[in-house]
Design a protein around this motif. Structure first.
Motif, PDB file in Angstrom:
ATOM      1  N   ASP A  84     117.636 -16.081  32.737  1.00 15.73           N
ATOM      2  CA  ASP A  84     118.049 -17.467  32.484  1.00 15.73           C
ATOM      3  C   ASP A  84     117.066 -18.423  33.167  1.00 15.73           C
ATOM      4  O   ASP A  84     116.092 -18.001  33.802  1.00 15.73           O
ATOM      5  N   SER A  85     117.299 -19.699  33.014  1.00 15.15           N
ATOM      6  CA  SER A  85     116.485 -20.711  33.702  1.00 15.15           C
ATOM      7  C   SER A  85     117.425 -21.710  34.344  1.00 15.15           C
ATOM      8  O   SER A  85     118.606 -21.762  34.008  1.00 15.15           O
ATOM      9  N   VAL A  86     116.882 -22.521  35.262  1.00 14.48           N
ATOM     10  CA  VAL A  86     117.724 -23.494  35.953  1.00 14.48           C
ATOM     11  C   VAL A  86     116.923 -24.783  36.164  1.00 14.48           C
ATOM     12  O   VAL A  86     115.703 -24.739  36.338  1.00 14.48           O
TER      13      VAL A  86
ATOM     14  N   MET B 285     122.164 -27.550  35.452  1.00 17.05           N
ATOM     15  CA  MET B 285     122.603 -26.534  34.501  1.00 17.05           C
ATOM     16  C   MET B 285     121.645 -25.346  34.390  1.00 17.05           C
ATOM     17  O   MET B 285     120.488 -25.415  34.803  1.00 17.05           O
TER      18      MET B 285
ATOM     19  N   PRO C 104     116.812 -27.470  32.681  1.00 15.26           N
ATOM     20  CA  PRO C 104     116.329 -26.088  32.739  1.00 15.26           C
ATOM     21  C   PRO C 104     115.389 -25.838  31.563  1.00 15.26           C
ATOM     22  O   PRO C 104     115.653 -26.309  30.452  1.00 15.26           O
ATOM     23  N   VAL C 105     114.291 -25.105  31.794  1.00 13.61           N
ATOM     24  CA  VAL C 105     113.346 -24.896  30.692  1.00 13.61           C
ATOM     25  C   VAL C 105     113.999 -24.121  29.563  1.00 13.61           C
ATOM     26  O   VAL C 105     114.879 -23.293  29.776  1.00 13.61           O
ATOM     27  N   ALA C 106     113.521 -24.385  28.367  1.00 18.28           N
ATOM     28  CA  ALA C 106     114.180 -23.872  27.170  1.00 18.28           C
ATOM     29  C   ALA C 106     113.915 -22.386  26.940  1.00 18.28           C
ATOM     30  O   ALA C 106     114.722 -21.695  26.312  1.00 18.28           O
ATOM     31  N   THR C 107     112.798 -21.889  27.440  1.00 19.67           N
ATOM     32  CA  THR C 107     112.468 -20.487  27.195  1.00 19.67           C
ATOM     33  C   THR C 107     113.250 -19.587  28.142  1.00 19.67           C
ATOM     34  O   THR C 107     113.050 -19.632  29.352  1.00 19.67           O
ATOM     35  N   ILE C 108     114.141 -18.800  27.582  1.00 18.95           N
ATOM     36  CA  ILE C 108     114.919 -17.851  28.382  1.00 18.95           C
ATOM     37  C   ILE C 108     114.840 -16.481  27.712  1.00 18.95           C
ATOM     38  O   ILE C 108     114.459 -16.364  26.555  1.00 18.95           O
TER      39      ILE C 108
ATOM     40  N   GLN D 180     119.396 -15.748  21.572  1.00 18.27           N
ATOM     41  CA  GLN D 180     119.927 -17.042  21.126  1.00 18.27           C
ATOM     42  C   GLN D 180     119.973 -17.112  19.607  1.00 18.27           C
ATOM     43  O   GLN D 180     119.152 -16.520  18.930  1.00 18.27           O
TER      44      GLN D 180
ATOM     45  N   GLN E 279     113.248 -33.920  20.964  1.00 12.36           N
ATOM     46  CA  GLN E 279     112.685 -32.649  21.430  1.00 12.36           C
ATOM     47  C   GLN E 279     111.171 -32.714  21.372  1.00 12.36           C
ATOM     48  O   GLN E 279     110.603 -33.092  20.347  1.00 12.36           O
TER      49      GLN E 279
ATOM     50  N   ARG F 136     112.427 -22.427  17.911  1.00 11.92           N
ATOM     51  CA  ARG F 136     113.029 -22.068  19.195  1.00 11.92           C
ATOM     52  C   ARG F 136     113.969 -23.180  19.666  1.00 11.92           C
ATOM     53  O   ARG F 136     113.586 -24.355  19.655  1.00 11.92           O
ATOM     54  N   PRO F 137     115.176 -22.837  20.110  1.00  9.53           N
ATOM     55  CA  PRO F 137     116.122 -23.872  20.544  1.00  9.53           C
ATOM     56  C   PRO F 137     115.545 -24.737  21.665  1.00  9.53           C
ATOM     57  O   PRO F 137     114.914 -24.225  22.599  1.00  9.53           O
ATOM     58  N   SER F 138     115.769 -26.036  21.564  1.00  4.99           N
ATOM     59  CA  SER F 138     115.363 -27.019  22.576  1.00  4.99           C
ATOM     60  C   SER F 138     113.862 -27.031  22.851  1.00  4.99           C
ATOM     61  O   SER F 138     113.417 -27.522  23.880  1.00  4.99           O
ATOM     62  N   HIS F 139     113.080 -26.479  21.909  1.00  3.92           N
ATOM     63  CA  HIS F 139     111.633 -26.646  21.950  1.00  3.92           C
ATOM     64  C   HIS F 139     111.218 -27.733  20.958  1.00  3.92           C
ATOM     65  O   HIS F 139     112.060 -28.328  20.284  1.00  3.92           O
TER      66      HIS F 139
ATOM     67  N   ARG G 173     118.965 -12.891  35.584  1.00  2.00           N
ATOM     68  CA  ARG G 173     119.814 -12.953  34.389  1.00  2.00           C
ATOM     69  C   ARG G 173     119.025 -13.274  33.133  1.00  2.00           C
ATOM     70  O   ARG G 173     119.612 -13.452  32.063  1.00  2.00           O
TER      71      ARG G 173
ATOM     72  N   GLN H 169     117.356 -14.470  27.262  1.00  2.00           N
ATOM     73  CA  GLN H 169     118.600 -14.085  26.602  1.00  2.00           C
ATOM     74  C   GLN H 169     118.522 -14.321  25.094  1.00  2.00           C
ATOM     75  O   GLN H 169     117.733 -15.130  24.621  1.00  2.00           O
TER      76      GLN H 169
ATOM     77  N   ASN I  40     120.589 -25.112  26.319  1.00  2.00           N
ATOM     78  CA  ASN I  40     119.843 -25.094  25.045  1.00  2.00           C
ATOM     79  C   ASN I  40     120.718 -25.468  23.849  1.00  2.00           C
ATOM     80  O   ASN I  40     121.886 -25.085  23.781  1.00  2.00           O
ATOM     81  N   ASP I  41     120.115 -26.215  22.949  1.00  2.00           N
ATOM     82  CA  ASP I  41     120.794 -26.611  21.708  1.00  2.00           C
ATOM     83  C   ASP I  41     120.389 -25.655  20.596  1.00  2.00           C
ATOM     84  O   ASP I  41     119.270 -25.741  20.073  1.00  2.00           O
ATOM     85  N   GLU I  42     121.282 -24.765  20.227  1.00  2.00           N
ATOM     86  CA  GLU I  42     120.946 -23.810  19.172  1.00  2.00           C
ATOM     87  C   GLU I  42     120.873 -24.486  17.811  1.00  2.00           C
ATOM     88  O   GLU I  42     121.687 -25.348  17.477  1.00  2.00           O
TER      89      GLU I  42
END
Lengths: 343, 343, 343, 343
Positions: free
Chosen positions: A183-185, B236, A280-284, A288, B263, A82-85, A181, A286, B242-244
Motif C-alpha cells: 500500500d502507500s500512505v 489516508m 498517498p501515491v496512486a501506484t500500489i 485494483q 488527475q 491506472r486509477p488516480s493516475h 501491505r 494491490q 484511489n479512484d477506480e
C-alpha cells in the motif's frame, strides 16, 4: 535523459555543482528501505549557460542521465487507465498518450525541479535566505511541535526527514506497514523560509502566497496548501489573529507571525512558513479495478517495487519550488523602485 | 471608480448585463446586518469591447462607480502601520505608500474580480459548466455535510450563504457575536464546478489545481486551499484513496472522486471541488498596539463600522476566480490538438 | 550539440522527419563553393514530444549534433573584440563572455530556427499555407522582377537561391569576387506567404507585420524589413497606393496588393510578401584594426574559410521564422471567436 | 475617452505632467494647416498609480478625454469596407466589427502610445538617454543630410518636423498639393537615441533591433524599418561595412557606426538610429471603388477633412515607441548580472 532550461538566471552566479548533486541525491529513489528500491543515479551535467563555474547569462540548461528507465516496463499500461493516475486525462486532452513512462506526469519530472531549485538556492544564499522543509505528518502520525521548537538541521538525520527523532521513528513504522501491505500512505511537509527580505511579492494576482500555492500544487500528489495560520486561522477571531507591530532592535517587526511572513501578498521580513499536503501515491501493489481504453472492465496489479511514501523524498522538491518562487520574486523586485540617482 | 480590462475574451459572447450586475450586488457590502454597513452601490459600465450586447474581440473594459469612497477617512492611517494589513509591506517594497484607501490591497479590488468572473461564467455557461460556492465554516462552526448532500441553489437564501439553514443560523450567531464585540471572525468557503469538460489543465506547472490554488490565494485574507481529499487525504492509505475507473452509461468515470475531478493536473469530467480558508479580517474596532512610520509605539482604534466576517461576501469572489481559471484553461485547451482535417 | 524546445505544438501533428532534415540541409554550410567550406552535418533527433511519428502535445524537443565544432578555434578571440560582432556587447552586458563559439550570437543558432520552422511549416501545410523565400539582391546585383513574375519552385536550382537563372549567375560572380578577396557581401531576401487565411494577427501591438518584423530582425545580420509597398510606398500618394476592394469568384478581394496581404495588422487572404536586408557578415579574412579586452589597439586577421555571403543559406531561415510567426498567430486565432453552439 | 494602463513602472518616478501634455499636443490633429482640421483636445488625467506627483509602483493608468469624437460620423461606413483600412480584416477575424470609429484600428489609438512613451522618456531622462525623431522624407522629397549634420533641436520649428528648413519647405509644398487634391502622401521618419547605455537588448529573439522593429511596425501605416546601414548595407562589402573598435577618451568605441549602436542585439553605447517608412494614409477625399458587406460593388467618397500626411504628427509616436522599448529593456537589464556582494 531529462533536461531543464533555466532562463533569466543572472550572469556571474557561482554554481556549486556538489551542492546541486547533493540536492538531486536527496530526491533520488532508493535512498533507504523506506523508499522505492528502483535505482536512479541522477547524475547531471550543464550543457549551456556556464563557463568557469559561473553562469554566463545565457539560458542555463542541464540534463540528468537516466540509467534505470525501462520503457518496456510500461507496456502493460498501454491499454488501460491506472486509477488516480494521469492516463485517462492525458488521453482525453491530447487524443494520444505516451505510455512509456518518464513523461510529464511522472514523478521523475521532479528531478528537474530539484536541479533548478538548487540553482535558485545558490542565488538566494547570496542574499542570506535559507529554505528548509521537513516531514510533519505521515498518514495519521502528526508531529506536534512547531518549526520554532525544532532543530531543522537534523531533518536529514533520519530517512523519514522529520527532525524530531521520536516522531520520525513512529512515521517510519507506518511507512513500513504500508510497504509490507503493498500500500502507500500520504503525509504533510512543512517548509520555512528564513531571512527573506521584506518586499518580495506583487499585489493582486501575483501575491507571494499565490505563487507559492501554485508552485506547491504543481507538484505531483499535492492536494493542499496553507500558510501562516492556515485552515486553523479560519476558526479564529481577528483580535486573536492580528500580528501587532513592535519595534525590536530598532527595526519594525511583529509580536506574533500568524501572517506567515506575508502581508498584502508581500514578504514582511518575518519567517515564511507553510504546509503542503500529499495524497498517498496512486501506484500500489494491490489488485485494483479499472477499465481499458476501449471501455472494458479489467483488473490492474502493478508489478515491481514502488514507493510506499513519497513524502520524505518530496522534501527537497518542496524546498526547490519554494526557492524558485522566491528567486523569481527577488529578481522581479529589483525593478520595483527607481534607482536613487546621485547628483 | 475602479476598472478592469479583460483581454482575450472571444468575440461574439453575449453579455447579460443583469447577470453581471447581480453578481456585483452579491459581493457588495451592506447587504445585511451581518456585513459592513458601508454602502457601495457598485454600478458598472462597459467602456470598450462591446457592441449590440456582444463582445467584439477587443479588450473588454469596464468601470465600477464608487459613490461611497472617502479618502479622508484614511488620513489617520497615513503615518502608522495597521496590524496584519499591507501598510508596512507596501512601504517596504515601494518606498512610497498610497494610504488613501481603495488601492490594490483593498477588498474593494475584488469587485473587479467579480465583474470579470461574471463574464467568464457567461462563457462557461455556453459550455454547460456551473460554478457554485458556499460558506462551509464560520469560526468554529463547521457545516458537516458534503456538497453532494446539499441543495446548492439554496445558498443565497440566508445572508450567511450556507445552504444548510440550521448551520447558517448558527454561523450567523457567531458573526453577530464578533460584530458586537468589535471583532472579526474567519471561515471556509467550499466551491464546486460541475460539468467541466475533461481535458482542461496543462501538465507540470500549469496544472488546473495549481492555477486554482494561485487564484484563491490571490484573494485577500485567504490562507489555505485544498482540493479533492485535501489535507485529510494526507492521512489516508492509497488503497482507500484511489479512484477506480468504471464504465457508467457507456462513459469512463470513477467510482469515487477523491481526486477532486483533476488527475495529472487535467480535469477528468467529474466534479471539481475545493475548500478555501479565510483568516478573520484584520480591521477590527478593538484597540490594538502598533508602530508609526518613524518607529514609535502607538495605539490604533479603527473608527466606523467594519465587516465582522467577509466570508459570505467572498462567495461570489471565489466563484468568479474559479470561473476565470476555468475559462482561461478552456480557451487554452482549444489548441491542444490539431483540428481534424477533412479530405 | 544544440537544442530547441517547441512549446505549444498541438498534439496529433504528423512530423515528416525527412522534410525537417531537408530544411536543415538547406541551411547547412558547405553546400557549394559559394558558401563556407566548414562542414557541419546537422543531423537532428527528437528527444521528447513525439510518439509514433506524431506530436503528443508535450513540449517538442530536438537536438542537433555538432560534429564540426572546435572550441579551440576560438582561443585567439578570447581577449579581443571582433569588429561588428557581439563580443564587446556581451561582455558589456554580462561582465563575462563565452568566447568558445557556437553560442547565442553564433549563426549556428539559426539551425534551431530552421528545425522549429520546419515543424511550423508542417502545421501550416495542413491549412494550405505555403511559405517561399528567395534571394532578390546580392550586393549591388538586384533582381528586377516581382515575385509574381517568378517560378518560386526554381529557387533551389541554383546555389545562390535566386529563381531567375540570369540574375543568379550574376550574383554568384559577385560572391566569388568577395570570396577571392577574403571579403563578404550583403543582400536581400524576399519572402512570400500564399494562401494565408484571413484573420491572422492581433490589433495594436501584435499586428502580423509587427511580429514578422521582430522575427526577421531577430535573425543575425538583418538590418531592415519592409512589407507590401515598403519604403517605396512612402513616396506614393494615397490615391495610387490604396487597394480597392472587388468581388472575384464571389469572394471579397483587392484589385492591387500594396498592403502586402495585411490590413490593420490582420491578414486579408492576399499574398503576404516582404523584403529582408542582410548586412555583409562581419567575419572576413582581411586584416582589421580592433582593441583588446584590456583596451589596447591590436590587429585581427581571421583564419580559416568563412562564408562570403550568408544570404543563400539564410533563405530557409527566413522561411522558418515566417512559418513560426504564422503558426503562432494561427493558433492564437483559434480563440478569436466564440464557437457556434448548436441547439 | 481612451485609456492606457502602464504596468511595471517603478515606484518613485517623478511625473512631469506638463511634459506629458506637451507630447500629447505634438501628436494632436489640427496643429497646422498641413494636418487634419479635426480638433481633438487630448487632455489627459492619471487615474491610478500616482501620489504627490510620483509613481507608486501600482499600475499607472491614464485616460484621455475625447471631445471631438462623433460616432455618427461613421454611420455611412457601417456596411462597406474602406480600401486599405482594417474594416474587412476585423470583420473576417471577429465576425463582428465596431464601425463607430475611435477603435483599435484608429490612429487615435496612438495618443495612448505617446502618453505612455512620455512616461518612459521621463524614466530614460534619469539615465541620460535622449530620443529624437524627425521627418526625413515626404513622398519623393528626401532630406539628403544624415542626423549628424542636423540640429535636432530645430525639428519642431517647422510644422513638417524636418529640422532642415529648406527641405521642410519643400515637403510642405508637397503636402499642400496632396491636401488640395483630396489626396494623401507617405514619408519616412528617422529616429536617433543618444547616450543609451551599453548592454540593453537580449540575445536571440529579443534583440534590441527586433523589439524596435516590432514597435515601429505596430504603428498604423508603417510599412518598413531599417537600422544602422539598413537596406543600403545590403549592397556593401564587409570590409567597408565593419565598425572597427578604437579607444577614445580611455573608452572602447567604434570608428564608424554602421551597426547603428547595436551589435548582437545589444546596445554598444553608440547612437542608435533607424528609419521608419509610412505609407500614405488610406483615408482620402477622392472617389474610390469598393464593396459592401454583402458583396456588392459600390463607391466611397469620404466626407470631411482628413490628414493629407500623418508623418509630421507621427514623429512623437515614433519617439514614444522607441522610449518604451528602451525603458523596457533598461528594466529588464537590471537583472542581467548578479549584484556584487560586499564581504
Amino acid at each position: 535523459m531529462i533536461g531543464v532550461v533555466m532562463d533569466g538566471c543572472p550572469a556571474g552566479l557561482l554554481l556549486d555543482e556538489d551542492f546541486i548533486q547533493h540536492e538531486l541525491d536527496r530526491r533520488r529513489p532508493g535512498q533507504s528501505g523506506l523508499t522505492t528500491a528502483r535505482k536512479e543515479s541522477d547524475r547531471f551535467r550543464f550543457v549551456s549557460g556556464i563557463m568557469d563555474g559561473k553562469t554566463t547569462g545565457q539560458p542555463l540548461t542541464a540534463v540528468i542521465m537516466n540509467t534505470g528507465h525501462k520503457p518496456q516496463d510500461y507496456d502493460s499500461m498501454k491499454d488501460l487507465f491506472r486509477p488516480s493516475h494521469a492516463d485517462y486525462t492525458y488521453e482525453a486532452k491530447y487524443g494520444i498518450r505516451d505510455h512509456r513512462g518518464g513523461g510529464r506526469a511522472s514523478a521523475r519530472e521532479t528531478a528537474t525541479r530539484v536541479l533548478a531549485g538548487a540553482v535558485a538556492r545558490l542565488l538566494l544564499h547570496q542574499e542570506g535566505v535559507r529554505v528548509s522543509a521537513y516531514v510533519s505528518r505521515v498518514g495519521t502520525v502528526t508531529l506536534q511541535k512547531s518549526f520554532r521548537e525544532l532543530d531543522l538541521s537534523a531533518t536529514d538525520a533520519h530517512p523519514v526527514r522529520c527532525p524530531d527523532q521520536a516522531a520520525a521513528a513512529e512515521m517510519a513504522l507506518l511507512i513500513e506497514e504500508a510497504r509490507d501491505r503493498g500500500d502507500s500512505v500520504g503525509g504533510v511537509i512543512t517548509c520555512v523560509a528564513e531571512h527573506v527580505p521584506a518586499g518580495l511579492g506583487e499585489p493582486v494576482f501575483d501575491k507571494l502566497q499565490a505563487d507559492l500555492a501554485r508552485a506547491m500544487l504543481s507538484i505531483n500528489a499535492v492536494h493542499g496548501f496553507e500558510y501562516g495560520s492556515g485552515f486553523e486561522g479560519a476558526s479564529m477571531f481577528g483580535s486573536d489573529h492580528n500580528d501587532e507591530f513592535i519595534i525590536e532592535k530598532e527595526k519594525v517587526t511583529t509580536r506574533t507571525n500568524r501572517s506567515g511572513g506575508i502581508q498584502g501578498g508581500i514578504s514582511n521580513g518575518a519567517d515564511i512558513y507553510f504546509n503542503v499536503a500529499f495524497k498517498p501515491v496512486a501506484t500500489i501493489a494491490q489488485k485494483q479495478q479499472t477499465v481499458t481504453r476501449d471501455g472494458k472492465a479489467t483488473e490492474l496489479e502493478a508489478k515491481g517495487r514502488h514507493d510506499p511514501c513519497v513524502v520524505p523524498r518530496a522534501v527537497p522538491v518542496v524546498e526547490a519550488m519554494t526557492a524558485l518562487v522566491l528567486a523569481d520574486h527577488w529578481l522581479r523586485n529589483q525593478t520595483a523602485r527607481m534607482p536613487v540617482t546621485e547628483k
